[in-house]
Design a protein around this motif. Sequence first.
Motif, PDB file in Angstrom:
ATOM      1  N   VAL A   2       0.863  -1.178   0.000  1.00  0.00           N
ATOM      2  CA  VAL A   2       0.000   0.000   0.000  1.00  0.00           C
ATOM      3  C   VAL A   2       0.899   1.228   0.000  1.00  0.00           C
ATOM      4  O   VAL A   2       1.796   1.340   0.827  1.00  0.00           O
ATOM      5  CB  VAL A   2      -0.928   0.025   1.227  1.00  0.00           C
ATOM      6  N   GLU A   3       0.659   2.127  -0.947  1.00  0.00           N
ATOM      7  CA  GLU A   3       1.408   3.376  -1.010  1.00  0.00           C
ATOM      8  C   GLU A   3       0.484   4.497  -0.553  1.00  0.00           C
ATOM      9  O   GLU A   3      -0.622   4.638  -1.061  1.00  0.00           O
ATOM     10  CB  GLU A   3       1.897   3.652  -2.425  1.00  0.00           C
ATOM     11  N   TYR A   4       0.959   5.258   0.417  1.00  0.00           N
ATOM     12  CA  TYR A   4       0.211   6.404   0.919  1.00  0.00           C
ATOM     13  C   TYR A   4       0.937   7.672   0.522  1.00  0.00           C
ATOM     14  O   TYR A   4       2.135   7.809   0.762  1.00  0.00           O
ATOM     15  CB  TYR A   4       0.082   6.373   2.440  1.00  0.00           C
ATOM     16  N   LEU A   5       0.221   8.584  -0.064  1.00  0.00           N
ATOM     17  CA  LEU A   5       0.716   9.930  -0.325  1.00  0.00           C
ATOM     18  C   LEU A   5      -0.006  10.814   0.682  1.00  0.00           C
ATOM     19  O   LEU A   5      -1.205  11.052   0.566  1.00  0.00           O
ATOM     20  CB  LEU A   5       0.419  10.346  -1.758  1.00  0.00           C
ATOM     21  N   VAL A   6       0.719  11.223   1.720  1.00  0.00           N
ATOM     22  CA  VAL A   6       0.089  11.978   2.803  1.00  0.00           C
ATOM     23  C   VAL A   6       0.651  13.392   2.857  1.00  0.00           C
ATOM     24  O   VAL A   6       1.831  13.620   2.605  1.00  0.00           O
ATOM     25  CB  VAL A   6       0.272  11.290   4.174  1.00  0.00           C
ATOM     26  N   THR A   7      -0.222  14.315   3.175  1.00  0.00           N
ATOM     27  CA  THR A   7       0.173  15.703   3.411  1.00  0.00           C
ATOM     28  C   THR A   7      -0.187  16.023   4.850  1.00  0.00           C
ATOM     29  O   THR A   7      -1.341  15.845   5.255  1.00  0.00           O
ATOM     30  CB  THR A   7      -0.562  16.653   2.438  1.00  0.00           C
ATOM     31  N   VAL A   8       0.821  16.438   5.621  1.00  0.00           N
ATOM     32  CA  VAL A   8       0.619  16.706   7.048  1.00  0.00           C
ATOM     33  C   VAL A   8       1.243  18.039   7.432  1.00  0.00           C
ATOM     34  O   VAL A   8       2.172  18.515   6.795  1.00  0.00           O
ATOM     35  CB  VAL A   8       1.229  15.597   7.939  1.00  0.00           C
ATOM     36  N   ARG A   9       0.709  18.620   8.492  1.00  0.00           N
ATOM     37  CA  ARG A   9       1.336  19.782   9.119  1.00  0.00           C
ATOM     38  C   ARG A   9       2.041  19.255  10.358  1.00  0.00           C
ATOM     39  O   ARG A   9       1.431  18.549  11.165  1.00  0.00           O
ATOM     40  CB  ARG A   9       0.307  20.830   9.512  1.00  0.00           C
ATOM     41  N   ILE A  10       3.333  19.570  10.479  1.00  0.00           N
ATOM     42  CA  ILE A  10       4.081  19.178  11.668  1.00  0.00           C
ATOM     43  C   ILE A  10       4.582  20.431  12.377  1.00  0.00           C
ATOM     44  O   ILE A  10       4.737  21.480  11.751  1.00  0.00           O
ATOM     45  CB  ILE A  10       5.252  18.223  11.335  1.00  0.00           C
ATOM     46  N   GLY A  11       4.797  20.316  13.671  1.00  0.00           N
ATOM     47  CA  GLY A  11       5.266  21.457  14.449  1.00  0.00           C
ATOM     48  C   GLY A  11       6.399  21.085  15.374  1.00  0.00           C
ATOM     49  O   GLY A  11       6.505  19.943  15.824  1.00  0.00           O
ATOM     50  N   ARG A  12       7.259  22.073  15.633  1.00  0.00           N
ATOM     51  CA  ARG A  12       8.386  21.888  16.557  1.00  0.00           C
ATOM     52  C   ARG A  12       7.846  21.867  17.988  1.00  0.00           C
ATOM     53  O   ARG A  12       7.063  22.724  18.377  1.00  0.00           O
ATOM     54  CB  ARG A  12       9.370  23.035  16.398  1.00  0.00           C
ATOM     55  N   THR A  13       8.297  20.888  18.749  1.00  0.00           N
ATOM     56  CA  THR A  13       7.846  20.756  20.135  1.00  0.00           C
ATOM     57  C   THR A  13       8.879  21.329  21.098  1.00  0.00           C
ATOM     58  O   THR A  13       9.956  21.750  20.687  1.00  0.00           O
ATOM     59  CB  THR A  13       7.610  19.267  20.501  1.00  0.00           C
ATOM     60  N   MET A  14       8.545  21.312  22.365  1.00  0.00           N
ATOM     61  CA  MET A  14       9.472  21.750  23.407  1.00  0.00           C
ATOM     62  C   MET A  14      10.388  20.618  23.866  1.00  0.00           C
ATOM     63  O   MET A  14      11.284  20.843  24.677  1.00  0.00           O
ATOM     64  CB  MET A  14       8.696  22.319  24.589  1.00  0.00           C
ATOM     65  N   CYS A  15      10.143  19.408  23.371  1.00  0.00           N
ATOM     66  CA  CYS A  15      10.962  18.251  23.762  1.00  0.00           C
ATOM     67  C   CYS A  15      12.249  18.235  22.945  1.00  0.00           C
ATOM     68  O   CYS A  15      12.226  18.265  21.716  1.00  0.00           O
ATOM     69  CB  CYS A  15      10.198  16.951  23.523  1.00  0.00           C
ATOM     70  N   LYS A  16      13.362  18.187  23.656  1.00  0.00           N
ATOM     71  CA  LYS A  16      14.666  18.144  22.987  1.00  0.00           C
ATOM     72  C   LYS A  16      14.990  16.724  22.559  1.00  0.00           C
ATOM     73  O   LYS A  16      14.500  15.757  23.140  1.00  0.00           O
ATOM     74  CB  LYS A  16      15.760  18.680  23.904  1.00  0.00           C
ATOM     75  N   ARG A  17      15.864  16.662  21.572  1.00  0.00           N
ATOM     76  CA  ARG A  17      16.330  15.354  21.094  1.00  0.00           C
ATOM     77  C   ARG A  17      17.171  14.690  22.175  1.00  0.00           C
ATOM     78  O   ARG A  17      17.843  15.345  22.946  1.00  0.00           O
ATOM     79  CB  ARG A  17      17.196  15.528  19.854  1.00  0.00           C
ATOM     80  N   ASN A  18      17.143  13.377  22.182  1.00  0.00           N
ATOM     81  CA  ASN A  18      18.061  12.602  23.003  1.00  0.00           C
ATOM     82  C   ASN A  18      18.430  11.362  22.193  1.00  0.00           C
ATOM     83  O   ASN A  18      18.161  11.298  21.000  1.00  0.00           O
ATOM     84  CB  ASN A  18      17.444  12.260  24.378  1.00  0.00           C
TER      85      ASN A  18
END
Length: 139
Positions: A78-94
């Motif tokens: 199954v191939e999905y072509l998705v369009t999403v809005r993403i946002g930067r969070t306050m959680c830092k990378r680890n």
Amino acid sequence: MEATGGRSLWLLLPALVLVARQQHFQEWPGFQEKPMSKENVNSTLDFFIQSYNNASNDTYLFRVQKLLRTQVQLTTGVEYLVTVRIGRTMCKRNNLVQSSPACPLQSKKLKKSLICKSLIYTLPWMEHFELWNNSCLED
């Protein structure tokens, strides 16, 4: 003189084929507007945002804010072509790069949101996912 004109047409033909092929790929033929099941939405978007965060050099993790559009095509999977809005969070990378809905979104100076269009190939019955294409622009 006619031979030169004919030769010019043959030299032009590969360029025309290349342009036609690029337009063909931009239209994403074979995809249909269909909503995903809740189970497929969750697993596909979880895979997408984890892939995005793994590839990102941002100090903070991103999370999916909203699913804007879904298109589906059945192939060997199954191939999905998705369009999403993403946002930067306050959680830092680890070391464990995972985003969580519990991470609040940034506000003010560090606020950033992107619109991403992604092609994701999946074999949902095997829980296998591949990110084939991804393009994000600032919202």
